[in-house]
Design a protein around this motif. Structure first.
Motif, short mmCIF file in Angstrom:
data_model
loop_
_atom_site.label_atom_id
_atom_site.label_comp_id
_atom_site.label_asym_id
_atom_site.label_seq_id
_atom_site.Cartn_x
_atom_site.Cartn_y
_atom_site.Cartn_z
N THR A 1 0.83 -1.21 0.00
CA THR A 1 0.00 0.00 0.00
C THR A 1 0.87 1.26 0.00
N ASP A 2 2.11 1.13 0.48
CA ASP A 2 3.05 2.26 0.53
C ASP A 2 3.90 2.37 -0.73
N THR A 3 4.35 1.21 -1.22
CA THR A 3 5.38 1.22 -2.28
C THR A 3 4.87 0.75 -3.63
N GLY A 4 3.74 0.07 -3.66
CA GLY A 4 3.25 -0.49 -4.91
C GLY A 4 3.94 -1.78 -5.31
N ARG A 5 4.92 -2.21 -4.51
CA ARG A 5 5.60 -3.48 -4.82
C ARG A 5 4.77 -4.64 -4.27
N THR A 6 4.44 -5.61 -5.11
CA THR A 6 3.55 -6.69 -4.70
C THR A 6 4.27 -7.69 -3.79
N PRO A 7 3.48 -8.45 -3.00
CA PRO A 7 4.09 -9.48 -2.15
C PRO A 7 4.97 -10.45 -2.95
N ASP A 8 4.53 -10.84 -4.15
CA ASP A 8 5.34 -11.74 -4.97
C ASP A 8 6.68 -11.10 -5.33
N GLN A 9 6.64 -9.82 -5.66
CA GLN A 9 7.91 -9.15 -5.99
C GLN A 9 8.85 -9.14 -4.78
N GLU A 10 8.29 -8.87 -3.61
CA GLU A 10 9.13 -8.83 -2.41
C GLU A 10 9.72 -10.21 -2.12
N ALA A 11 8.88 -11.24 -2.23
CA ALA A 11 9.33 -12.58 -1.84
C ALA A 11 10.22 -13.22 -2.90
N PHE A 12 9.91 -12.98 -4.17
CA PHE A 12 10.59 -13.77 -5.22
C PHE A 12 11.56 -12.99 -6.09
N GLU A 13 11.52 -11.66 -6.04
CA GLU A 13 12.40 -10.92 -6.94
C GLU A 13 13.57 -10.24 -6.23
#
Lengths: 257, 159
Positions: free
Chosen positions: A61-73
């Protein structure tokens, strides 16, 4: 990639702790000493990953980075989990001790978030703390049973305590910008959470005769906390884990089922 | 609830829970509200945040609302208040029993004391049952054993 705000730093550290420990828990699927524990750890792994999803969603909600991006990228040296959760699962005694120390820490942390000035954190904590009740019942129950069963189980649990305790202090490694979060009423701060956590874990361990390399209320000089994780200073264990965790995602970037 | 919202609510009430097909999404109380305001907003409240059926449920909600002719559909997740087994009404509890899953206790506000209460076997109704594990085949279930009919059964975990 560094988080931009102290709140993002906090949320990512929570999410990364859950994701990495959840992955370690999942390593017992098909391998646990008894069927009930196989099922228990598979459930707990799923729960912890669900909790990671909640924290990553708050980051989104703050950064626009999705959970998948955080976990996998992200690269392995961008994770801010404590080192404690990254270590190999070890024997079942170590697994139980780690889970117990972590479950207690998570409970203390969530209780603090129930009072948070941040509405999202407070709402999520209200949900997650109910699920955590079962985790703590499970791990604390097994500390009682294994800590006080046979000479072999006592020996293993004592070894696990000595190994896991200094590592577990790393859960409370100070975060960058933490003072701002404490003064803003976001959470109580790691120093105070650690004190409360010690007040809860020490009596449980002592009640089954397990000795702890620390004085209640304060850590002995001889017990060096395993810090580094929160400043992304990790070791090969996390690298291996993250390689494994991201292997499918990275083999087909953008793939869907 | 407007007539339009009630119509959507009723349609959503026909979707069964992927893990407990004896109950629909509205009987499971995972759909909290439906709002139509230019677009359709469905507020969804997961049983457990790690429940792997969540993605499928959200997809089914979207498909269902789209089939009614709506284009703009938002599904919001809410934990306020958190989903609780206390929300299940007596009708839903009876359907669970018929399906072979023991229903949760009526009051799970304090989980530890809820676990102290006697649990009746859904097959033979005996209360001679023991908790085998607080974790079962899905995040929302736990495993019991009935000493009377010598069968394992599952119960919806009080939360």
């Amino acid at each position: 990639m560094k988080p931009n705000t102290p709140l993002q730093t906090l949320l990512l550290s929570l999410a990364d702790d859950e994701l990495i420990l959840g992955h370690r828990d999942s390593e017992w699927t098909g391998h646990a000493p008894i069927l009930e524990e196989d099922i228990a750890f598979s459930n707990i792994a799923q729960d912890e990953m669900g909790h990671a999803l909640v924290w990553y969603s708050l980051v989104e909600t703050d950064t626009g980075r999705t959970p998948d991006q955080e976990a996998f990228e992200r690269e392995w040296d961008s994770f801010t989990c404590c080192r404690f959760v990254s270590y190999p699962k070890g024997d079942f005694a170590y697994t139980i001790m780690r889970q117990f120390l972590f479950d207690q820490a998570e409970t203390v942390r969530l209780e603090s978030f129930l009072e948070s000035s941040h509405p999202g954190l407070k709402e999520a904590a209200g949900k997650i703390i109910r699920e955590e009740t079962y985790h703590l019942m499970h791990s604390q129950g097994l500390v009682h049973r294994l800590g006080d069963a046979t000479p072999e189980s006592r020996k293993r649990m004592q070894q696990a305590t000595h190994m896991a305790f200094p590592q577990s202090l790393g859960i409370f490694e100070p975060l960058e910008g933490e003072a701002e979060l404490v003064s803003g009423g976001v959470f109580a701060g790691n120093r105070s959470l650690q004190a409360e956590w010690l007040r809860r874990i020490i009596p449980v361990l002592h009640s089954v005769g397990l000795s702890v390399p620390a004085d209640p209320g304060g850590v002995r000089d001889s017990c060096i906390p395993d810090y580094g994780g929160r400043i992304r200073d990790h070791n090969e264990h996390l690298k291996e884990l993250v390689d494994n965790l991201q292997s499918v995602y990275r083999s087909v970037p953008g793939g869907t089922w | 609830m407007s007539e339009e919202e009630a119509r959507i609510w009723n349609e959503l009430g026909k979707i069964t829970d992927p893990e407990i097909p004896a109950l629909t999404l509205t009987e499971m109380k995972v759909i909290r509200s439906v709002r139509v305001n230019g677009k359709v907003t469905v507020v969804f409240s997961p049983t457990y945040v790690g429940c792997p059926a969540t993605a499928q449920i959200m997809q089914e909600i979207r498909t269902c609302v789209a089939a009614l002719g709506y284009r703009e559909i938002a599904i919001e997740t809410s934990f306020t208040p958190p989903w609780s087994t206390d929300m299940l009404d007596e009708d839903a509890r009876e359907k669970l029993r018929m399906f072979g899953i023991a229903p949760p206790p009526d009051d799970a506000s304090d989980i530890a004391s809820a676990l102290e209460l006697a649990v009746h076997c859904p097959s033979c109704k005996s209360d001679q049952t023991t908790l085998e594990s607080s974790f079962g085949s899905a995040l929302c279930r736990q495993i019991f054993y009935c000493r009377s009919c010598r069968q394992s059964f599952e119960r919806i975990k009080p939360i």
